[in-house]
Design a protein around this motif. Structure first.
Motif, mmCIF file in Angstrom:
data_model
loop_
_atom_site.group_PDB
_atom_site.id
_atom_site.type_symbol
_atom_site.label_atom_id
_atom_site.label_comp_id
_atom_site.label_asym_id
_atom_site.label_seq_id
_atom_site.Cartn_x
_atom_site.Cartn_y
_atom_site.Cartn_z
ATOM 1 N N ARG A 243 0.862 -1.186 0.000
ATOM 2 C CA ARG A 243 0.000 0.000 0.000
ATOM 3 C C ARG A 243 0.899 1.237 0.000
ATOM 4 O O ARG A 243 1.354 1.696 1.056
ATOM 5 C CB ARG A 243 -0.940 -0.014 1.214
ATOM 6 N N TYR A 244 1.153 1.760 -1.202
ATOM 7 C CA TYR A 244 2.046 2.914 -1.350
ATOM 8 C C TYR A 244 1.513 3.754 -2.499
ATOM 9 O O TYR A 244 1.604 3.372 -3.665
ATOM 10 C CB TYR A 244 3.474 2.438 -1.633
ATOM 11 N N VAL A 245 0.921 4.891 -2.192
ATOM 12 C CA VAL A 245 0.219 5.679 -3.200
ATOM 13 C C VAL A 245 1.191 6.377 -4.150
ATOM 14 O O VAL A 245 2.255 6.853 -3.745
ATOM 15 C CB VAL A 245 -0.713 6.719 -2.531
ATOM 16 N N LYS A 246 0.835 6.401 -5.431
ATOM 17 C CA LYS A 246 1.590 7.102 -6.470
ATOM 18 C C LYS A 246 0.682 8.160 -7.100
ATOM 19 O O LYS A 246 -0.541 8.077 -7.021
ATOM 20 C CB LYS A 246 2.066 6.125 -7.545
ATOM 21 N N HIS A 247 1.296 9.139 -7.776
ATOM 22 C CA HIS A 247 0.532 10.265 -8.307
ATOM 23 C C HIS A 247 0.897 10.547 -9.760
ATOM 24 O O HIS A 247 2.076 10.692 -10.091
ATOM 25 C CB HIS A 247 0.793 11.522 -7.475
ATOM 26 N N PHE A 248 -0.135 10.637 -10.605
ATOM 27 C CA PHE A 248 0.048 11.033 -12.000
ATOM 28 C C PHE A 248 -0.189 12.534 -12.112
ATOM 29 O O PHE A 248 -1.185 13.056 -11.597
ATOM 30 C CB PHE A 248 -0.935 10.289 -12.902
ATOM 31 N N GLY A 249 0.726 13.239 -12.777
ATOM 32 C CA GLY A 249 0.572 14.681 -12.903
ATOM 33 C C GLY A 249 1.379 15.242 -14.055
ATOM 34 O O GLY A 249 1.919 14.501 -14.884
ATOM 35 N N ASN B 291 -6.535 6.496 -7.431
ATOM 36 C CA ASN B 291 -5.316 5.960 -6.831
ATOM 37 C C ASN B 291 -5.659 5.015 -5.680
ATOM 38 O O ASN B 291 -5.189 3.867 -5.617
ATOM 39 C CB ASN B 291 -4.433 7.091 -6.286
ATOM 40 N N TYR B 292 -6.480 5.509 -4.750
ATOM 41 C CA TYR B 292 -6.798 4.728 -3.560
ATOM 42 C C TYR B 292 -7.866 3.668 -3.824
ATOM 43 O O TYR B 292 -7.874 2.618 -3.174
ATOM 44 C CB TYR B 292 -7.231 5.655 -2.429
ATOM 45 N N VAL B 293 -8.781 3.920 -4.752
ATOM 46 C CA VAL B 293 -9.784 2.902 -5.077
ATOM 47 C C VAL B 293 -9.108 1.635 -5.589
ATOM 48 O O VAL B 293 -9.420 0.519 -5.158
ATOM 49 C CB VAL B 293 -10.796 3.446 -6.110
#
Length: 599
Positions: free
Chosen positions: A60-66, A437-439
């Motif tokens: 469980r390690y969130v990543k971000h698209f931007g 991301n979290y879903v």
């Protein structure tokens, strides 16, 4: 000055250390676990090239698209993992990124850009960590004093390079001058060329232009063999001392009289861990070029108390970096799903039944697949298929990243709290609102932890959803190719990205809520099947509307944002800007861009 960071140290343990088979009981279980894949255009059904990578770090390690905007006065790149610094020679290019949450990097927003495409159509996949041998390390060690590393690779390449070859040459020059702080492999591509770049030691490197008739699979093994002509400057670029340095130091290796790069710099065969080799065997089987147990490898057991898996493989001799798959019509769906391979058809190494580690593990954090149409306009030649969670139970969203100037608000930006990553009761505690991301993270957690009752239905539904996204993207792509100019293409790219992400979010969120209800009820006499899945026809009951929304005259519907939440978000952004100091945060269309202040 030497920089260290606890999270980065863990990342390198998770994706950057090899352990010896001879000392297997004495070494930690954290071993290399990322996987890089390439498939040449002559081997695919649509004649496109595909490449990508899965990052393996934690469940469980969130990543971000931007999006990183262009900077007309250039950028100064610095790092947390080393003392690396570089200042642009001129204006930079806009590019997409997949980055870590700032809370894991001393509140910095530039950490580990990982994957993206810039406005010139250059794409980059970083990083596949590898290892060098003791002789190479003694002669030319990596340096944390000045060396570039995975924190900066993609940002520098995408921000500064108009072609893939430019990216290769720039990175090579930086390593010549400043060195590297880790051994890594990177893929850099554009609409004409795809290059595999390898940082071999502190100041030695090689880049090979990949041909259209080969496939490649690498689960972090630094000595996979390959044959290369160092004098062919059209297809091979390298450091000046790649052969002369090891020859002078007495550790150069030759095969049939020819300098052997992999054997000279790569780790010994006994130093690649059993869980790396199990993934190599699984991948070769997936691509229908299987290895034979007993002849090519042996199945071994990992009996350590903290082992990440109980079963692995060790090969009898070093295996090739490039191979020929068992068929030549691989399609988009198969390439995306290759990152979810778990050795289902490999006796003794099936992660679902045999306790083996897998390419598609529950520790995946992000997976990207680039689809390149050679010769097409670089603005639209490459489609980025992006997953922001574990590959086994996830969906890749199509994005025309070279054109994007806006990001769907369903992609949580870098200011979203990291706290939900540490949530242990995902059934009763929902994720932050409107976060694909979290879903996807929560779907993976629940399906993995309840494999017997949930895995089959969830996987079937997500596969059906993925196939619809692929099919409808063909319609969107026809319109994209017909668009008259960059302005029209950009508008369509922004709208299509929002429509694809929204449709994926709506479907996945609905299934996640049904999973929670199913698990709360506690009746597992029948396996979980999403209500929107037609099992008889293996499709969705209600099709997505991605193409219709992308091509309609109406704006794509965005999530409602409560006024109170907006105020809290604004306050959080201001606090982040104050903490970082060098960053101004600009809210645009429900997402956040981060622009460095001009010095």
């Amino acid at each position: 000055m030497r920089f260290t960071h606890p999270v980065n140290t863990l990342k390198k343990l998770g994706c950057g250390l090899a352990f010896g088979a001879a000392a297997i009981m004495a070494m930690p279980t954290s071993a290399l676990a990322c996987t890089q894949i390439y498939m040449g255009s002559q081997l695919t059904a649509d004649g496109n090239t595909y490449y990508g990578r899965s990052e393996d770090f934690g469940p469980r390690y969130v990543k971000h698209f931007g999006i990183e905007p262009a900077h007309k006065d250039g950028s100064k790149y610095t790092s947390v993992e080393s003392g690396f610094e570089y200042k642009s020679k001129g204006a930079t290019y806009r590019y997409t990124f997949v980055r870590d949450n700032p809370s894991q990097w001393e509140d910095r927003y530039d950490a580990y850009s990982e994957a993206g495409i810039n406005e010139k159509g250059v794409s980059c996949s970083a990083t596949l960590s590898t290892s060098y041998n003791e002789k190479a390390e003694e002669a030319d060690p990596v340096t944390e004093e000045t060396g570039i590393g995975e924190y900066n690779y993609a940002s520098v390449i995408l921000g500064e390079s108009a072609t893939a070859r430019e990216g290769v040459e720039l990175l090579g020059n930086l390593i010549d001058e400043q060195g590297v702080c880790s051994n890594d492999q990177i893929i850099i591509a554009d609409n004409n060329e795809t290059w595999l770049f390898a940082a071999l030691s502190g100041h030695q490197w090689i880049a090979m232009r990949l041909t259209d008739d080969i496939a490649s699979l690498n689960p972090n093994i630094g000595n996979l063999t390959y044959d290369v002509d160092l004098d062919d400057t059209e297809n091979c670029l390298h450091s000046e001392g790649i052969e002369s340095m090891p020859k002078e130091k007495g550790f150069a290796e030759y095969t049939d009289g020819k300098f052997d790069v992999a054997k000279t710099y790569g780790e010994e065969i006994s130093e690649a861990g059993m869980h790396q080799w199990s993934r190599y065997v699984q991948g070769r089987d997936y691509f229908m070029a299987p290895l034979a147990e007993g002849t090519d490898y042996e199945i071994v057991k990992d009996e350590r108390e903290d082992a990440r898996a109980t079963t692995g493989a060790l090969v009898h001799e070093m295996q090739p970096l490039f191979f020929t798959p068992g068929k030549s019509d691989w399609n988009t769906f198969e390439m995306i799903r290759s990152f979810a391979a778990r050795g289902e058809n490999v006796a003794g190494l099936n992660a679902n039944t045999d306790g083996a580690y897998a390419i598609g593990s529950n520790r995946n954090t992000e997976i990207h697949t680039f689809q390149i149409r050679h010769g097409m306009d670089p603005e639209i030649a490459t489609i980025q298929w992006e997953m922001l969670s574990n590959a086994e139970f996830s969906v890749a969203i199509p994005l025309y990243s070279a054109l994007l100037t806006e990001v769907s608000p369903y992609f949580s930006d870098q200011d979203v709290s990291f706290d939900h990553c540490e949530e242990e009761d995902v059934v009763n505690n929902e994720e932050p609102k409107n976060s694909i991301n979290y879903v996807l993270m929560d779907i993976n957690t629940l399906a993995y932890e309840n494999r017997d009752s949930c895995a089959t239905g969830v996987r079937a539904y997500l596969d059906a959803l993925q196939k619809e996204l692929i099919e409808q993207n063909l319609t969107v792509d026809e319109a994209m190719q017909a668009a008259k100019d960059t302005e029209a293409r950009t508008a369509l790219a922004n709208k299509a990205g929002k429509a694809a992400t929204k449709n994926t979010y709506v479907k996945c969120k609905a299934m996640l809520e049904e999973m929670r209800d199913y698990l709360k009820e506690g009746d597992f006499s029948e396996e979980f099947v999403p209500s929107d899945y037609d099992a008889d026809n293996d499709c969705l009951v209600e099709s997505i509307t991605y193409a219709d929304e992308a091509l309609s005259d109406e704006d794509v519907a965005e999530p409602e944002v409560e006024e109170e939440a907006t105020e809290e978000k604004s306050e959080g952004n201001n606090m982040a800007a104050m903490a970082v100091g060098a960053i101004v945060i600009i809210g645009v269309c429900g997402f956040v861009l981060y622009r460095r202040k001009k010095a």
